[in-house]
Motif scaffolding. Sequence first.
Motif, PDB file in Angstrom:
ATOM      1  N   LEU A 234       0.834  -1.198   0.000  1.00 29.45           N
ATOM      2  CA  LEU A 234       0.000   0.000   0.000  1.00 29.45           C
ATOM      3  C   LEU A 234       0.873   1.254   0.000  1.00 29.45           C
ATOM      4  N   GLY A 235       1.892   1.264   0.836  1.00 27.27           N
ATOM      5  CA  GLY A 235       2.810   2.403   0.862  1.00 27.27           C
ATOM      6  C   GLY A 235       3.542   2.582  -0.459  1.00 27.27           C
ATOM      7  N   ASP A 236       3.884   1.468  -1.100  1.00 32.34           N
ATOM      8  CA  ASP A 236       4.557   1.540  -2.402  1.00 32.34           C
ATOM      9  C   ASP A 236       3.639   2.143  -3.457  1.00 32.34           C
ATOM     10  N   LEU A 237       2.377   1.756  -3.447  1.00 28.84           N
ATOM     11  CA  LEU A 237       1.421   2.314  -4.407  1.00 28.84           C
ATOM     12  C   LEU A 237       1.226   3.814  -4.181  1.00 28.84           C
ATOM     13  N   LEU A 238       1.128   4.213  -2.921  1.00 33.01           N
ATOM     14  CA  LEU A 238       0.999   5.640  -2.610  1.00 33.01           C
ATOM     15  C   LEU A 238       2.267   6.398  -3.001  1.00 33.01           C
ATOM     16  N   ALA A 239       3.419   5.772  -2.795  1.00 29.66           N
ATOM     17  CA  ALA A 239       4.684   6.410  -3.172  1.00 29.66           C
ATOM     18  C   ALA A 239       4.756   6.600  -4.683  1.00 29.66           C
ATOM     19  N   ALA A 240       4.283   5.617  -5.439  1.00 31.90           N
ATOM     20  CA  ALA A 240       4.290   5.743  -6.899  1.00 31.90           C
ATOM     21  C   ALA A 240       3.424   6.916  -7.333  1.00 31.90           C
ATOM     22  N   LYS A 241       2.272   7.081  -6.699  1.00 29.91           N
ATOM     23  CA  LYS A 241       1.389   8.210  -7.028  1.00 29.91           C
ATOM     24  C   LYS A 241       2.072   9.533  -6.677  1.00 29.91           C
ATOM     25  N   ALA A 242       2.744   9.582  -5.544  1.00 32.37           N
ATOM     26  CA  ALA A 242       3.454  10.805  -5.148  1.00 32.37           C
ATOM     27  C   ALA A 242       4.575  11.128  -6.136  1.00 32.37           C
ATOM     28  N   GLU A 243       5.233  10.098  -6.662  1.00 29.15           N
ATOM     29  CA  GLU A 243       6.294  10.316  -7.647  1.00 29.15           C
ATOM     30  C   GLU A 243       5.731  10.895  -8.947  1.00 29.15           C
ATOM     31  N   VAL A 244       4.554  10.437  -9.341  1.00 29.82           N
ATOM     32  CA  VAL A 244       3.914  10.974 -10.549  1.00 29.82           C
ATOM     33  C   VAL A 244       3.614  12.461 -10.351  1.00 29.82           C
ATOM     34  N   VAL A 245       3.131  12.819  -9.176  1.00 35.35           N
ATOM     35  CA  VAL A 245       2.836  14.221  -8.868  1.00 35.35           C
ATOM     36  C   VAL A 245       4.128  15.040  -8.854  1.00 35.35           C
ATOM     37  N   ALA A 246       5.189  14.490  -8.274  1.00 36.19           N
ATOM     38  CA  ALA A 246       6.475  15.200  -8.239  1.00 36.19           C
ATOM     39  C   ALA A 246       7.023  15.408  -9.652  1.00 36.19           C
ATOM     40  N   PHE A 247       6.885  14.395 -10.499  1.00 39.86           N
ATOM     41  CA  PHE A 247       7.333  14.518 -11.885  1.00 39.86           C
ATOM     42  C   PHE A 247       6.575  15.646 -12.574  1.00 39.86           C
ATOM     43  N   ALA A 248       5.253  15.669 -12.407  1.00 40.79           N
ATOM     44  CA  ALA A 248       4.420  16.701 -13.036  1.00 40.79           C
ATOM     45  C   ALA A 248       4.778  18.096 -12.513  1.00 40.79           C
TER      46      ALA A 248
END
Length: 98
Positions: A63-77
Amino acid sequence: MNVMETALSGMRAAQQGVQVAPHNVANVATPDAQRLQLQRSAAGQGGVDTTVVAADQDPTAPLGDLLAAKAEVVAFAANAAVIRRQDQMLGSLLDREA
């Protein structure tokens, strides 16, 4: 380091984070798979340096990994938005000087 280079380093770090998180999720049921973690550190001239390291096994981590992936997408944007704004400002400056 200028704004563009700083934002690019942030985009590279986010891209690595997007790769690490799904690796961990995909391998959660694989007994010998190594769990990975992305470590960030400030670069000497600004920006960010990253290192992928082994992490402790954690059955609750997907679950934390999935949330981290979403946060990385936001950081990239967000970093991409900085680059777009820098490009617009430079274009406006050149138009004004011409």
